[in-house]
Scaffold this motif. Sequence first.
Motif, PDB file in Angstrom:
ATOM      1  N   THR A  85       1.005  -1.104  -0.029  1.00 35.84           N
ATOM      2  CA  THR A  85      -0.095  -0.008   0.072  1.00 35.84           C
ATOM      3  C   THR A  85       0.726   1.298   0.082  1.00 35.84           C
ATOM      4  OG1 THR A  85      -1.539  -1.146   1.024  1.00 35.84           O
ATOM      5  CG2 THR A  85      -1.757   1.387   1.257  1.00 35.84           C
ATOM      6  N   GLN A  91      -3.329  12.196  -2.512  1.00 38.71           N
ATOM      7  CA  GLN A  91      -3.832  11.289  -3.279  1.00 38.71           C
ATOM      8  C   GLN A  91      -4.580  10.167  -2.465  1.00 38.71           C
ATOM      9  OE1 GLN A  91      -1.087   9.985  -6.025  1.00 38.71           O
ATOM     10  NE2 GLN A  91      -0.954  11.782  -7.049  1.00 38.71           N
ATOM     11  N   ASN A  93      -4.642   6.379  -1.171  1.00 41.05           N
ATOM     12  CA  ASN A  93      -3.866   5.158  -1.078  1.00 41.05           C
ATOM     13  C   ASN A  93      -3.935   4.054  -2.314  1.00 41.05           C
ATOM     14  OD1 ASN A  93      -2.980   5.980   1.447  1.00 41.05           O
ATOM     15  ND2 ASN A  93      -4.104   4.601   2.648  1.00 41.05           N
ATOM     16  N   ARG A  94      -2.767   3.787  -2.571  1.00 44.52           N
ATOM     17  CA  ARG A  94      -2.901   2.717  -3.910  1.00 44.52           C
ATOM     18  C   ARG A  94      -2.404   1.503  -3.302  1.00 44.52           C
ATOM     19  NH1 ARG A  94       0.615   4.112  -9.157  1.00 44.52           N
ATOM     20  NH2 ARG A  94       0.434   2.034  -9.826  1.00 44.52           N
ATOM     21  N   SER A  96      -0.965  -2.212  -4.632  1.00 39.69           N
ATOM     22  CA  SER A  96      -0.424  -3.224  -5.349  1.00 39.69           C
ATOM     23  C   SER A  96      -0.262  -4.488  -4.978  1.00 39.69           C
ATOM     24  CB  SER A  96       0.485  -2.629  -6.296  1.00 39.69           C
ATOM     25  OG  SER A  96       1.754  -2.572  -5.397  1.00 39.69           O
TER      26      SER A  96
END
Length: 160
Positions: A85, A91, A93-94, A96
């Motif tokens: 994360t 932005q 949270n992303r 993958s």
Amino acid sequence: MNETMVCAIGNVATRPVYRELAGGASARFRLAVTSRYWDREKSVWTDGHTNFFTVWANRQLATNAMASLNVGDPVMVQGRLKVRTESREGQQNRTSADIDAVAIGHDISRGTSAFRRSGRPEGTAAGPPARPEPNWETPAVNAAEPEPDTPKRREPMAVT
């Protein structure tokens, strides 16, 4: 030690990117894994959701992946699952999912593949030091004396 090992079957989605680093070769590519299901209403197979994984390969596996994989190839990847994360200011949270590959191979249920053994890279040890080969030959026996358990050779009989 308690790592999550996975086996993902899908298609190579991006061209492998190869880097030569101080610790050895490294390569990465994206793997698309799409679930399929039988649609009873239409009586056809239908694509479901597609998951994308970043596959990381190191050392000889990276070199071989770079030489072997093309976009669209059906592959099977086994390795350690890493879910990351990432948060950036301003932005969302992303998240993958990465796979640190242990093994990568073509899925030959969907096509053929020709395996070629690669040579060992220079400068790497081939394992423990080689031991001398044992002497497997039978010791020589004095030709004048027959071996004790061996019957004497008989001459062939003449057929008339």
